[in-house]
Design a protein around this motif. Structure first.
Motif, short mmCIF file in Angstrom:
data_model
loop_
_atom_site.label_atom_id
_atom_site.label_comp_id
_atom_site.label_asym_id
_atom_site.label_seq_id
_atom_site.Cartn_x
_atom_site.Cartn_y
_atom_site.Cartn_z
N GLU A 35 -3.67 12.83 11.47
CA GLU A 35 -4.97 12.18 11.21
C GLU A 35 -4.81 10.67 11.21
OE1 GLU A 35 -8.45 12.18 7.73
OE2 GLU A 35 -6.49 13.08 7.36
N VAL A 36 -5.83 9.97 11.73
CA VAL A 36 -5.87 8.51 11.65
C VAL A 36 -6.75 8.14 10.46
CG1 VAL A 36 -6.55 6.37 12.80
CG2 VAL A 36 -5.62 8.27 14.14
N LEU A 37 -6.16 7.55 9.45
CA LEU A 37 -6.89 7.21 8.23
C LEU A 37 -7.03 5.70 8.12
CD1 LEU A 37 -8.06 8.23 5.45
CD2 LEU A 37 -5.86 7.55 4.50
N ALA A 38 -8.25 5.22 7.91
CA ALA A 38 -8.50 3.80 7.71
C ALA A 38 -8.77 3.54 6.24
CB ALA A 38 -9.69 3.35 8.55
N LEU A 39 -8.09 2.55 5.68
CA LEU A 39 -8.32 2.14 4.30
C LEU A 39 -9.40 1.06 4.32
CD1 LEU A 39 -4.60 1.85 3.13
CD2 LEU A 39 -6.14 3.79 2.85
N LEU A 40 -10.48 1.29 3.60
CA LEU A 40 -11.62 0.39 3.62
C LEU A 40 -11.74 -0.36 2.30
CD1 LEU A 40 -14.24 2.89 5.10
CD2 LEU A 40 -12.53 1.53 6.30
N GLY A 41 -12.24 -1.58 2.38
CA GLY A 41 -12.48 -2.34 1.16
C GLY A 41 -12.34 -3.82 1.40
N PRO A 42 -12.90 -4.65 0.50
CA PRO A 42 -12.83 -6.11 0.66
C PRO A 42 -11.43 -6.64 0.44
CG PRO A 42 -13.76 -5.55 -1.47
CD PRO A 42 -13.62 -4.26 -0.72
N SER A 43 -11.21 -7.88 0.83
CA SER A 43 -9.92 -8.52 0.64
C SER A 43 -9.56 -8.51 -0.85
CB SER A 43 -9.96 -9.97 1.15
OG SER A 43 -10.21 -10.01 2.53
N GLY A 44 -8.30 -8.21 -1.13
CA GLY A 44 -7.82 -8.22 -2.51
C GLY A 44 -7.99 -6.92 -3.25
N CYS A 45 -8.54 -5.88 -2.60
CA CYS A 45 -8.78 -4.63 -3.32
C CYS A 45 -7.53 -3.74 -3.37
CB CYS A 45 -9.93 -3.87 -2.69
SG CYS A 45 -9.57 -3.13 -1.09
N GLY A 46 -6.48 -4.08 -2.60
CA GLY A 46 -5.23 -3.33 -2.70
C GLY A 46 -4.84 -2.54 -1.46
N LYS A 47 -5.50 -2.78 -0.32
CA LYS A 47 -5.18 -2.01 0.89
C LYS A 47 -3.73 -2.23 1.33
CE LYS A 47 -8.44 -3.85 3.40
NZ LYS A 47 -8.97 -4.79 2.39
N THR A 48 -3.34 -3.50 1.45
CA THR A 48 -1.96 -3.80 1.88
C THR A 48 -0.97 -3.36 0.81
OG1 THR A 48 -2.65 -5.65 3.29
CG2 THR A 48 -0.36 -5.64 2.54
N THR A 49 -1.33 -3.50 -0.46
CA THR A 49 -0.45 -3.04 -1.54
C THR A 49 -0.16 -1.56 -1.41
OG1 THR A 49 -1.26 -4.74 -3.06
CG2 THR A 49 -0.17 -2.82 -4.05
N LEU A 50 -1.19 -0.77 -1.10
CA LEU A 50 -0.99 0.67 -0.92
C LEU A 50 -0.07 0.95 0.26
CD1 LEU A 50 -1.52 3.58 -1.65
CD2 LEU A 50 -3.68 3.47 -0.38
N LEU A 51 -0.25 0.23 1.36
CA LEU A 51 0.64 0.41 2.51
C LEU A 51 2.08 0.10 2.14
CD1 LEU A 51 -1.39 -1.12 5.50
CD2 LEU A 51 -1.16 1.27 4.86
N ARG A 52 2.28 -0.96 1.37
CA ARG A 52 3.64 -1.35 0.97
C ARG A 52 4.25 -0.32 0.01
NH1 ARG A 52 5.42 -6.41 1.96
NH2 ARG A 52 6.61 -6.47 0.02
N LEU A 53 3.42 0.30 -0.83
CA LEU A 53 3.91 1.37 -1.70
C LEU A 53 4.35 2.58 -0.88
CD1 LEU A 53 1.29 1.25 -4.60
CD2 LEU A 53 3.69 0.58 -4.75
N ILE A 54 3.55 2.93 0.12
CA ILE A 54 3.90 4.07 0.98
C ILE A 54 5.20 3.80 1.72
CG2 ILE A 54 3.17 5.46 2.96
CD1 ILE A 54 0.27 4.91 2.07
N ALA A 55 5.36 2.56 2.18
CA ALA A 55 6.57 2.20 2.94
C ALA A 55 7.80 2.11 2.06
CB ALA A 55 6.34 0.88 3.65
N GLY A 56 7.61 1.90 0.76
CA GLY A 56 8.76 1.71 -0.12
C GLY A 56 9.11 0.25 -0.31
N LEU A 57 8.22 -0.66 0.12
CA LEU A 57 8.46 -2.09 -0.04
C LEU A 57 8.06 -2.57 -1.43
CD1 LEU A 57 7.11 -3.27 3.43
CD2 LEU A 57 9.50 -3.01 2.74
N GLU A 58 7.32 -1.75 -2.16
CA GLU A 58 6.96 -2.01 -3.56
C GLU A 58 7.22 -0.75 -4.36
OE1 GLU A 58 5.87 -4.83 -4.77
OE2 GLU A 58 4.90 -5.95 -3.15
#
Length: 308
Positions: A35-58
Motif C-alpha cells: 500500500e502507498v500511504l501518505a501522511l497528512l498534516g501541517p508543518s510541525g505536526c510530526g510527519k517527518t518524526t514518524l518517518l524517522r521513528l519507523i526508520a530507527g533514526l529516532e
C-alpha cells in the motif's frame, strides 16, 4: 527485481524530546503490504518524526511498538530494519558516479562485485538511467538525481521505503511526470512506501451535497467521483496570483524560502485550516498580503487516492 511485501504496524508511537517538547502525539496506523500511504498534516505536526521513528533514526517513547510483518523492530538499530529512505535533498554522494551511488549500500553490506554489478545494471535499466552510469550527480538533471536516489534506496531490497517529500525540490512540470513514474516503479518493485505533504480541505455538508468546494469566495464544481466530505490538493496545484474572474481570495500568513521555491501558508474564507501553496522563488508575496487563489478541479483528489 521483486521485493518482499510486508504490512507495517505503528502501535501507540509517540516522541518526546529531552526538553519536554512533544515531537509526535501517540499515533497508531496499519499499512497493508504494497500500500502507498501518505501522511497528512501541517508543518510541525510530526510527519517527518514518524518517518524517522519507523526508520530507527529516532527512539520512540516507552509503550509504543513498530512491527514489520510479524517482526517487532521497535528496538532494532537502523541498519537491521531493512528500511530505505529517500530525502527531499536526495543526499547523493557528489564525488561518486551514478553506478557507485546506486551500489553503495550493497558494497558496505559485503556484496560481491558481481552481485553489485548485476543489481546496479538492473536498477539503471528500471529507472531509465542507461548511459548515465559514469556521470556524477552534478552532471544530472533534478529528475535524474531523484531516480538515482530511489535506485540507491531500493538496491538493498528494503522491506519498507520511506519518502520524505522526494519531489519537493523539482519544478511543477517535472513533478507531474515523475509522480506517475514513481508510483509505477513502486508497484513493480512491490515496495510498501510511506510519504506525505498534501492539503486536506473539509467541505460543509451543504457543499458536499451540491458537489462543490467553496474556498475564499470561489465555488468550484467538483468531478462527480469526488463525493467525500474531505478533499486533498497538493501545494504545487494551488495557483496564486492577482485576483481574476472565478478566483477566490486568501491571506498570506507565512512565507518560507525553500531554496528553489517559496512556500506560502494561506488562510481563506470557508476553510478552518490553512493551506500550503508552492510558488516560484521570485514570487513577491509577503506576510499579510491578499492574493488571488485558484484550484483546477481536476487536481483535487479524494482521501482514498492518498492510500491507493
Amino acid at each position: 527485481m521483486e521485493l518482499e511485501r510486508i504490512p507495517v504496524d505503528i502501535d501507540h508511537c509517540s516522541k518526546t524530546y529531552a526538553d519536554g517538547t512533544r515531537g509526535l502525539q501517540p499515533t497508531s496506523l496499519h499499512v497493508e503490504p504494497g500500500e502507498v500511504l501518505a501522511l497528512l498534516g501541517p508543518s510541525g505536526c510530526g510527519k517527518t518524526t514518524l518517518l524517522r521513528l519507523i526508520a530507527g533514526l529516532e527512539t520512540l517513547d516507552a509503550g509504543g511498538r513498530i512491527l514489520f510483518g510479524d517482526q517487532d523492530v521497535t528496538h532494532r538499530p537502523v541498519e537491521q530494519r531493512g528500511v530505505g529512505m529517500v530525502f527531499q535533498s536526495y543526499a547523493l554522494f557528489p564525488q561518486m558516479s551514478v553506478a557507485a551511488n546506486i551500489g553503495y549500500g550493497l558494497r558496505i553490506r559485503g556484496a560481491s562485485a558481481a552481485e553489485e554489478r548485476r543489481a546496479v545494471g538492473e536498477l539503471v535499466e528500471l529507472t531509465r538511467l542507461t548511459g548515465l552510469e559514469s556521470k556524477r550527480p552534478g552532471e544530472l538533471s533534478g529528475g535524474q538525481r531523484q531516480r538515482v536516489a530511489l535506485a540507491r534506496a531500493v538496491a538493498v531490497r528494503p522491506r519498507v521505503l520511506l519518502l520524505d517529500e522526494p519531489l519537493a525540490a523539482l519544478d511543477a512540470k517535472l513533478k507531474e511526470s515523475l509522480r506517475e513514474e514513481l508510483a509505477e516503479l513502486l508497484r513493480r518493485l512491490h515496495i510498501t512506501p510511506i510519504h506525505g505533504r498534501v492539503n486536506r480541505i473539509e467541505r460543509t455538508p451543504e457543499s458536499q451535497a451540491r458537489g462543490v468546494l467553496t474556498l475564499g469566495g470561489m465555488t468550484l464544481t467538483c468531478p462527480p467521483a469526488l463525493s467525500q466530505s474531505a478533499l486533498l490538493v497538493r501545494p504545487e496545484d494551488i495557483q496564486i496570483g492577482p485576483r481574476q474572474d472565478g478566483w477566490g481570495m486568501a491571506r498570506v500568513e507565512q512565507r518560507s524560502f525553500l531554496g528553489d521555491r517559496v512556500q506560502l501558508r494561506l488562510s481563506a474564507a470557508g476553510i478552518a485550516s490553512t493551506l500550503l501553496a508552492d510558488v516560484g522563488r521570485d514570487a513577491p508575496y509577503r506576510n499579510g498580503d491578499e492574493v488571488g487563489i485558484h484550484i483546477d478541479p481536476q487536481r483535487l483528489m479524494s482521501t482514498a487516492e492518498a492510500s491507493a
